[in-house]
Design a protein around this motif. Sequence first.
Motif, PDB file in Angstrom:
ATOM      1  N   ALA A 101     -15.938  -2.806   6.441  1.00  0.00           N
ATOM      2  CA  ALA A 101     -16.276  -1.876   5.340  1.00  0.00           C
ATOM      3  C   ALA A 101     -15.087  -1.619   4.418  1.00  0.00           C
ATOM      4  O   ALA A 101     -15.256  -0.984   3.371  1.00  0.00           O
ATOM      5  CB  ALA A 101     -16.775  -0.555   5.918  1.00  0.00           C
ATOM      6  N   SER A 102     -13.903  -2.102   4.767  1.00  0.00           N
ATOM      7  CA  SER A 102     -12.750  -1.925   3.870  1.00  0.00           C
ATOM      8  C   SER A 102     -12.540  -3.155   2.986  1.00  0.00           C
ATOM      9  O   SER A 102     -11.605  -3.190   2.185  1.00  0.00           O
ATOM     10  CB  SER A 102     -11.479  -1.666   4.684  1.00  0.00           C
ATOM     11  N   ASP A 103     -13.432  -4.143   3.104  1.00  0.00           N
ATOM     12  CA  ASP A 103     -13.285  -5.407   2.361  1.00  0.00           C
ATOM     13  C   ASP A 103     -14.150  -5.370   1.099  1.00  0.00           C
ATOM     14  O   ASP A 103     -15.388  -5.383   1.182  1.00  0.00           O
ATOM     15  CB  ASP A 103     -13.705  -6.564   3.285  1.00  0.00           C
ATOM     16  N   ASP A 104     -13.505  -5.338  -0.056  1.00  0.00           N
ATOM     17  CA  ASP A 104     -14.244  -5.222  -1.327  1.00  0.00           C
ATOM     18  C   ASP A 104     -15.267  -6.340  -1.479  1.00  0.00           C
ATOM     19  O   ASP A 104     -16.389  -6.118  -1.957  1.00  0.00           O
ATOM     20  CB  ASP A 104     -13.272  -5.257  -2.513  1.00  0.00           C
ATOM     21  N   ALA A 105     -14.894  -7.558  -1.075  1.00  0.00           N
ATOM     22  CA  ALA A 105     -15.822  -8.702  -1.249  1.00  0.00           C
ATOM     23  C   ALA A 105     -17.053  -8.534  -0.365  1.00  0.00           C
ATOM     24  O   ALA A 105     -18.184  -8.830  -0.780  1.00  0.00           O
ATOM     25  CB  ALA A 105     -15.090 -10.002  -0.909  1.00  0.00           C
ATOM     26  N   VAL A 106     -16.845  -8.034   0.835  1.00  0.00           N
ATOM     27  CA  VAL A 106     -17.981  -7.789   1.740  1.00  0.00           C
ATOM     28  C   VAL A 106     -18.918  -6.759   1.109  1.00  0.00           C
ATOM     29  O   VAL A 106     -20.140  -6.941   1.068  1.00  0.00           O
ATOM     30  CB  VAL A 106     -17.486  -7.280   3.120  1.00  0.00           C
ATOM     31  N   LEU A 107     -18.340  -5.723   0.559  1.00  0.00           N
ATOM     32  CA  LEU A 107     -19.173  -4.659  -0.019  1.00  0.00           C
ATOM     33  C   LEU A 107     -19.907  -5.153  -1.259  1.00  0.00           C
ATOM     34  O   LEU A 107     -21.095  -4.849  -1.453  1.00  0.00           O
ATOM     35  CB  LEU A 107     -18.310  -3.438  -0.334  1.00  0.00           C
ATOM     36  N   GLU A 108     -19.241  -5.945  -2.099  1.00  0.00           N
ATOM     37  CA  GLU A 108     -19.913  -6.501  -3.270  1.00  0.00           C
ATOM     38  C   GLU A 108     -21.128  -7.327  -2.837  1.00  0.00           C
ATOM     39  O   GLU A 108     -22.215  -7.233  -3.424  1.00  0.00           O
ATOM     40  CB  GLU A 108     -18.956  -7.380  -4.082  1.00  0.00           C
ATOM     41  N   GLN A 109     -20.953  -8.099  -1.766  1.00  0.00           N
ATOM     42  CA  GLN A 109     -22.069  -8.935  -1.280  1.00  0.00           C
ATOM     43  C   GLN A 109     -23.219  -8.059  -0.775  1.00  0.00           C
ATOM     44  O   GLN A 109     -24.396  -8.355  -0.990  1.00  0.00           O
ATOM     45  CB  GLN A 109     -21.571  -9.858  -0.160  1.00  0.00           C
ATOM     46  N   VAL A 110     -22.866  -6.947  -0.118  1.00  0.00           N
ATOM     47  CA  VAL A 110     -23.907  -6.032   0.379  1.00  0.00           C
ATOM     48  C   VAL A 110     -24.733  -5.493  -0.791  1.00  0.00           C
ATOM     49  O   VAL A 110     -25.967  -5.513  -0.777  1.00  0.00           O
ATOM     50  CB  VAL A 110     -23.280  -4.861   1.174  1.00  0.00           C
ATOM     51  N   PHE A 111     -24.044  -5.073  -1.860  1.00  0.00           N
ATOM     52  CA  PHE A 111     -24.778  -4.517  -3.006  1.00  0.00           C
ATOM     53  C   PHE A 111     -25.596  -5.591  -3.705  1.00  0.00           C
ATOM     54  O   PHE A 111     -26.694  -5.354  -4.193  1.00  0.00           O
ATOM     55  CB  PHE A 111     -23.800  -3.840  -3.979  1.00  0.00           C
ATOM     56  N   THR A 112     -25.074  -6.823  -3.721  1.00  0.00           N
ATOM     57  CA  THR A 112     -25.819  -7.938  -4.335  1.00  0.00           C
ATOM     58  C   THR A 112     -27.069  -8.271  -3.533  1.00  0.00           C
ATOM     59  O   THR A 112     -28.173  -8.401  -4.064  1.00  0.00           O
ATOM     60  CB  THR A 112     -24.913  -9.187  -4.416  1.00  0.00           C
ATOM     61  N   ASP A 113     -26.891  -8.372  -2.206  1.00  0.00           N
ATOM     62  CA  ASP A 113     -28.000  -8.809  -1.346  1.00  0.00           C
ATOM     63  C   ASP A 113     -29.012  -7.699  -1.059  1.00  0.00           C
ATOM     64  O   ASP A 113     -30.192  -7.968  -0.816  1.00  0.00           O
ATOM     65  CB  ASP A 113     -27.460  -9.327   0.001  1.00  0.00           C
ATOM     66  N   HIS A 114     -28.555  -6.458  -1.033  1.00  0.00           N
ATOM     67  CA  HIS A 114     -29.423  -5.371  -0.539  1.00  0.00           C
ATOM     68  C   HIS A 114     -29.570  -4.225  -1.529  1.00  0.00           C
ATOM     69  O   HIS A 114     -30.134  -3.190  -1.168  1.00  0.00           O
ATOM     70  CB  HIS A 114     -28.875  -4.836   0.778  1.00  0.00           C
ATOM     71  N   GLY A 115     -29.092  -4.407  -2.743  1.00  0.00           N
ATOM     72  CA  GLY A 115     -29.179  -3.315  -3.711  1.00  0.00           C
ATOM     73  C   GLY A 115     -30.576  -3.203  -4.298  1.00  0.00           C
ATOM     74  O   GLY A 115     -31.439  -4.040  -3.991  1.00  0.00           O
ATOM     75  N   PRO A 116     -30.901  -2.194  -5.105  1.00  0.00           N
ATOM     76  CA  PRO A 116     -29.985  -1.079  -5.452  1.00  0.00           C
ATOM     77  C   PRO A 116     -29.861  -0.097  -4.308  1.00  0.00           C
ATOM     78  O   PRO A 116     -30.839   0.166  -3.594  1.00  0.00           O
ATOM     79  CB  PRO A 116     -30.664  -0.434  -6.661  1.00  0.00           C
ATOM     80  N   ILE A 117     -28.677   0.446  -4.126  1.00  0.00           N
ATOM     81  CA  ILE A 117     -28.382   1.404  -3.053  1.00  0.00           C
ATOM     82  C   ILE A 117     -28.148   2.773  -3.680  1.00  0.00           C
ATOM     83  O   ILE A 117     -27.383   2.903  -4.630  1.00  0.00           O
ATOM     84  CB  ILE A 117     -27.156   0.926  -2.235  1.00  0.00           C
ATOM     85  N   ASP A 118     -28.865   3.774  -3.134  1.00  0.00           N
ATOM     86  CA  ASP A 118     -28.802   5.125  -3.714  1.00  0.00           C
ATOM     87  C   ASP A 118     -27.686   5.965  -3.100  1.00  0.00           C
ATOM     88  O   ASP A 118     -27.152   6.868  -3.753  1.00  0.00           O
ATOM     89  CB  ASP A 118     -30.129   5.856  -3.462  1.00  0.00           C
TER      90      ASP A 118
END
Length: 339
Positions: A59-76
Motif C-alpha cells: 500500500a506504500s507503492d504508488d504504482a500499485v495504487l495507481e493500478q488499483v484505481f485503474t482496475d477497480h475504480g471509481p473508488i469513493d
Amino acid sequence: MRVLLAGGAGYIGAHTAVSLLDAGHDVVLLDDLSGTSATAAERVAEITGKSAPLVVGDASDDAVLEQVFTDHGPIDAIVHLAAFKAVGESTQKPLEYYSNNVDTTFALLRAGLSHGIRSFVFSSTGTVYSDPADLPFTEESTTSIDLSNPYSKSKRINEVVLADVARVNPELNVTVLRYFNPVGAHASGLIGEDPAGIPNNLMPFVARVAVGKLDRIGVFGADYDTPDGTGLRDYIHVVDLAEGHVTALEQAQPGFVVYNLGTGRPVSVLELIASFEKAVGRDLPAQILSRRAGDVAATYCDPSKAERDLGWRARLTIDDSCRDYWNWQSKNPDGYATV
Ligand code: WQD
C-alpha cells in the motif's frame, strides 16, 4: 459506495469487509499478506456470498495504487488498516514501523486525492492518549508524540499529517478511529485473529493455551492499583469495531473528526481469563508473572461521542468476544493454515 480497504485481508480488515459487503457496499481488498493469508479474503466471500477482489501488493507503492484505481475504480473511500501493530516489536524495529506505518498513509493520500475520493478513514489507537489522569479517555483527552513505543508514535504522527491534509482539502472527509483492544471473531468462525508466532496480545495467547498450542497463560503482574491487581483494558468485539467503520463511512461529512471505538467498560486480565474459561467449559492453567515493561495499569475510553454523533455503540460483551474467539480458534487451531 466502493471502498478500498488497505490491509483488507487482516484481522480488522476482513471483518470490516464483511460488514461493508453486508451493508450493500462494494469492497476492494489490498494487502501485502505480511500479517495474514489470502484465505481470509476467500472466507469473506464465503460469509457474504459476494465477491471482494483481493489485490496482493504494497500500500506504500504508488504504482500499485495507481493500478488499483485503474482496475477497480471509481473508488469513493479509502479505509487505511495497513500497519504493523506490535508495540513490543516496534521498540526493536523503529525504522520498519515508522516507514511502513507512515509511508502507506502518504501513498494512499496521494492516490486518493488524485482520484477524487470523498472519504479517508484511518485506523488509529487509544494508545495515543498519554495522561492516565484523563481516564476514561475522551477524544479531547491529552495526546502526545512522547509515547512509550514507535508503534503508538507512528499512529500519532499519522493523525497529525491527516489533520493538516484535511485542512487544505475541505471537500474531503477524514475520520480517525482510535481503537482500544480489538478481540473476538465473526460468529461463523470462518475469520478471526491469526498472529504469527507467539501472540503478544492476551486473548490470542489464552486461546492458544485453550487449544493446546501453549502450556499456560502468564499473567503480567497482579500488583497494579486495580480491583483485582491485574491490568484493565477496554476489549471491543471486532464485529462492533467493523460496524463502527461502516457507520463512520456512511455518515461521513467533509472535515476532520476523531472517534474512540471502545466499550467504556474496563475488564481485567483475570476477568477475561474467567470469561474464556466459561466459553471453553474448563479451567485454563495460568501463573502470575512480573509486570511487562511498558504496560499501563488501565486504559479504557468514554465512547459517548460516537454514540452521540454516529448513533454507534458497542453492543457485544467480553463473554460474546470470548465465545466467538473460542469458536474461531477451536475450528481453526492453526489459524488460516488449518487444512
Ligand atoms: C492486555 C492486558 C497485559 C498478554 C494492545 C496492542 C496495541 C493496541 C491495544 C491497537 C495487559 C496483559 C497480555 C499476556 C498478560 N492495539 N497480558 N499476559 O498491551 O493493551 O495493547 O492493544 O492499537 O497495539 O499492543 O494489549 O493484549 O497485549 O495486553 O497478562 O500473555 O493483558 O499486561 O494488561 P495491550 P495486550
